[in-house]
Design an enzyme around this catalytic site. Structure first.
Site, mmCIF file in Angstrom:
data_model
loop_
_atom_site.group_PDB
_atom_site.id
_atom_site.type_symbol
_atom_site.label_atom_id
_atom_site.label_comp_id
_atom_site.label_asym_id
_atom_site.label_seq_id
_atom_site.Cartn_x
_atom_site.Cartn_y
_atom_site.Cartn_z
ATOM 1 N N LYS A 47 9.636 0.096 3.272
ATOM 2 C CA LYS A 47 8.352 0.799 3.403
ATOM 3 C C LYS A 47 8.059 0.983 4.876
ATOM 4 O O LYS A 47 8.081 0.010 5.640
ATOM 5 C CB LYS A 47 7.245 -0.019 2.732
ATOM 6 N N ASP A 141 -5.885 -6.399 -4.406
ATOM 7 C CA ASP A 141 -5.645 -4.998 -4.765
ATOM 8 C C ASP A 141 -4.757 -4.904 -6.005
ATOM 9 O O ASP A 141 -3.772 -4.168 -6.030
ATOM 10 C CB ASP A 141 -5.014 -4.247 -3.579
ATOM 11 N N ALA A 145 -0.060 0.197 -9.900
ATOM 12 C CA ALA A 145 0.919 0.601 -8.882
ATOM 13 C C ALA A 145 1.506 -0.605 -8.164
ATOM 14 O O ALA A 145 2.570 -0.504 -7.551
ATOM 15 C CB ALA A 145 0.261 1.534 -7.866
ATOM 16 N N ASN A 146 0.822 -1.747 -8.226
ATOM 17 C CA ASN A 146 1.301 -2.928 -7.522
ATOM 18 C C ASN A 146 1.965 -3.944 -8.441
ATOM 19 O O ASN A 146 2.255 -5.059 -8.028
ATOM 20 C CB ASN A 146 0.153 -3.574 -6.741
HETATM 21 O O1 3AM Z 1 5.059 5.536 -8.726
HETATM 22 P P1 3AM Z 1 6.476 5.084 -8.853
HETATM 23 O O2 3AM Z 1 6.713 4.173 -10.027
HETATM 24 O O3 3AM Z 1 7.492 6.156 -8.709
HETATM 25 O O4 3AM Z 1 7.977 1.903 -7.991
HETATM 26 C C1 3AM Z 1 6.934 1.894 -7.064
HETATM 27 C C2 3AM Z 1 6.008 3.038 -7.263
HETATM 28 O O5 3AM Z 1 6.731 4.195 -7.566
HETATM 29 C C3 3AM Z 1 7.417 2.095 -5.648
HETATM 30 O O6 3AM Z 1 6.313 2.606 -4.975
HETATM 31 C C4 3AM Z 1 5.420 3.210 -5.910
HETATM 32 C C5 3AM Z 1 4.036 2.639 -5.790
HETATM 33 O O7 3AM Z 1 4.012 1.287 -6.022
HETATM 34 N N1 3AM Z 1 7.811 0.826 -5.048
HETATM 35 C C6 3AM Z 1 7.043 -0.009 -4.309
HETATM 36 N N2 3AM Z 1 7.726 -1.092 -3.976
HETATM 37 C C7 3AM Z 1 8.966 -0.972 -4.493
HETATM 38 C C8 3AM Z 1 10.121 -1.797 -4.514
HETATM 39 N N3 3AM Z 1 10.129 -2.983 -3.893
HETATM 40 C C9 3AM Z 1 9.026 0.258 -5.183
HETATM 41 N N4 3AM Z 1 10.108 0.675 -5.832
HETATM 42 C C10 3AM Z 1 11.177 -0.156 -5.808
HETATM 43 N N5 3AM Z 1 11.193 -1.362 -5.162
#
Ligand code: 3AM
Length: 547
Positions: A47, A141, A145-146
């Site tokens: 990220k 939070d 999504a988390n």
């Molecule tokens: O909205 P989607 O599902 O496409 O999968 C998580 C999500 O995607 C991705 O970021 C979006 C918001 O949370 N994401 C976050 N951390 C992740 C991780 N460690 C991740 N995807 C894979 N591995």
């Protein structure tokens, strides 16, 4: 916060020793990539802070730091571990385990079908949170999504960017300012009372998550953030069993205990909630029904439910992945020339999803849809044949110039400014002053900086009957390889050729430069119901092949 798409790094680019493979998601603060550690070859999630944050960059950098600090303290099988962090061209980044299953609400259909699965998952998230609480860390939070799912379907909590860390001063949490995501905030969080925020605040968030997984809707409704926070502070939550009648009463009691307004009345810790969920799974949780769930406010709320089983549902976007697999029997029936009811017994099919308008509200018996922005609820992803008919009875009302109708073609297009939804609908006006049926092409873009809605009418007609606010109107479209014909209450009101449709789409495209020019080929299936600026009700929605 939703931001328009940021310029992504080119794939193959390097950030530190990580090679970017693919963009996974964009959040308010950062962009998540799948990346490979060139030293070990291991695939990770990386990220990195967005480039377009302007004055918000300082706070975002602070959140990255916070997430890395929390990550250093946390070790739990249900928390996504952070392996590395750094700075790339003045932007902080962090590297975590790659979790392949996406957000928990993408598997919404599975949890709706089996609430035990939802309880098993939330128990694990609750234990993960409890381990963080024991270190003095509050996540603050919690939201779908988390909570990600790994390749085994196990839940993994992530994003401690808003977390409160042990011995953290109140630097960025100004008193009176709510922190978190409105729909998942506890009342004390929505009121900005940071000193009252503690483990029971997270118990509330877990309660909202569990509520949403087992019912498909959120416990509170507000059409914008302010109203949502107001509802959370003052209104009683919906009762889960008012939405899903078959839901176990003891499970409902557990959820409602999480959603008490006073933190002292909730479970005192995430662990206490986890234990109660565990007992429930073992069949032992049989707590008395809470008197709070029968308060006058919730009885009032229930009246219309009992009277007409009006269930307001906020179906998360991508509620169920559109899976042609699951819709297969329907396709087979259609291919055989049979007429198919798309809302059998008034129930949504498991593959239903919002093609656009994820913030709209849904109820059923009869199916109802409410929204201000255009909302298109897809009931069938495509048709197996080129010629088909879609019919529905519609009704509704609006305080503005709203419309309600059926939608029979949809495409998403990426433009230089954002993603646009293009769709065709046969609509009935909802304003009491106007009584019109129209075949309309829409181009719609929702992004936070600019909402765009362009609409062109291909056919119009004024029905002789009274406005639809008082009655049901039957709308029907007949799509063939040559033309689209529209019917209202059994009368044929007109026809447009596909050439006309394409010309109209081109005009809409020219108004908002698109990367590709749409063709009628790019518009596919997506049969469903549609509403804009009002409430619509729908029944007898059927599709059939041929004419
Ligand atoms: O909205 P989607 O599902 O496409 O999968 C998580 C999500 O995607 C991705 O970021 C979006 C918001 O949370 N994401 C976050 N951390 C992740 C991780 N460690 C991740 N995807 C894979 N591995």
């Amino acid at each position: 916060m939703i931001r328009p798409a940021a310029a992504a790094e080119p794939m193959g680019a390097r950030i530190g020793p990580y090679e970017l493979l693919e963009e996974i998601a964009q959040g308010g603060m950062g962009i998540v990539y799948q990346a490979r550690d060139v030293r070990s070859g291991r695939v990770m999630a990386l990220k990195v802070m967005r480039t377009d944050l302007g004055g918000g960059a300082e706070e975002a950098a602070y959140r990255f730091r916070r997430e890395v600090q929390a990550g250093a303290l946390l070790r739990h099988p249900h928390i996504v571990p952070i392996f590395d962090s750094g700075v790339h061209e003045h932007r902080p980044y962090l590297v975590m385990e790659f979790v392949s299953g996406g957000r928990i609400d993408r598997q919404f259909a599975r949890f709706l079908a089996d609430p035990r699965q939802a309880v098993i998952a939330i128990e694990k998230v609750a234990r993960a949170l409890h381990s963080a609480h024991q270190q003095g860390i509050l996540h603050r939070d919690l939201k779908p999504a988390n909570v990600l799912l790994d390749d085994q379907g196990e839940p993994r909590l992530t994003d401690f960017g808003l977390a409160r860390l042990p011995a953290m001063d109140m630097e960025l949490t100004r008193v009176g300012e709510p922190l978190g995501t409105p729909a998942y905030m506890a009342p004390e969080q929505a009121a900005g009372c940071h000193e009252r925020v503690g483990p029971p605040t997270e118990v509330w968030g877990l309660g909202v998550l569990l509520f949403e997984l087992v019912t498909g809707i959120k416990p509170f409704f507000g059409e914008n953030e302010v109203r949502m926070q107001q509802a959370i502070r003052t209104a009683e939550p919906l009762e889960p069993r008012a939405v899903r009648l078959q839901l176990d009463r003891a499970l409902e009691n557990i959820i409602l205990k999480c959603l008490r307004k006073e933190p002292e009345q909730r479970y005192a810790s995430a662990e206490a909630l986890a234990d109660d969920l565990h007992r429930w799974l073992g069949g032992k949780a049989a707590r008395p029904r809470s008197p709070f769930s029968l308060s006058p406010a919730s009885c009032l709320l229930l009246l219309p439910l009992i009277a007409g089983l009006l269930l307001w549902i906020n179906l998360p976007r991508y509620a169920a992945e559109v899976s042609s697999g699951t819709a297969d029997p329907v396709f087979r029936q259609l291919a055989r020339g049979q007429k198919v009811e798309l809302l059998p017994d008034g129930e949504l099919p498991p593959w239903a999803r919002f093609a656009t308008g994820e913030t709209s509200q849904l109820r059923y018996q009869p199916l109802g849809l409410e929204g201000f922005a255009p909302s298109l609820l897809e009931l069938l992803p495509r048709m197996p044949t080129d010629s088909y008919r879609l019919t529905a009875e519609v009704s509704g009302h609006s305080i503005e110039m709203g419309e309600v109708g059926i939608c029979f073609a949809h495409a998403q297009e990426r433009t230089t400014a954002g993603v646009d939804d293009l769709f065709l609908a046969l609509t009935q006006s909802l304003s009491p002053q106007s009584n019109r049926v129209a075949l309309v092409a829409h181009r719609y873009r929702k992004d936070e900086r600019r909402e765009l809605h362009r609409r062109e009418e291909l056919l119009q007609w004024s029905p002789p009957a009274s406005p639809v606010t008082d009655s049901w109107r039957k709308l029907s479209v007949e799509v063939s390889t040559e033309a689209i014909a529209a019917h209202c209450d059994g009368l044929r009101i007109g026809e447009v050729s596909r050439r006309q449709v394409v010309q109209t789409l081109h005009r809409l495209a020219a108004l908002e430069p698109a990367r590709q020019v749409p063709t009628d080929e790019s518009l596919r299936g997506a049969l469903g119901v549609y509403v804009r600026s009002g409430r619509g009700a729908f029944r007898s929605v059927t599709a059939s092949s041929g004419n």
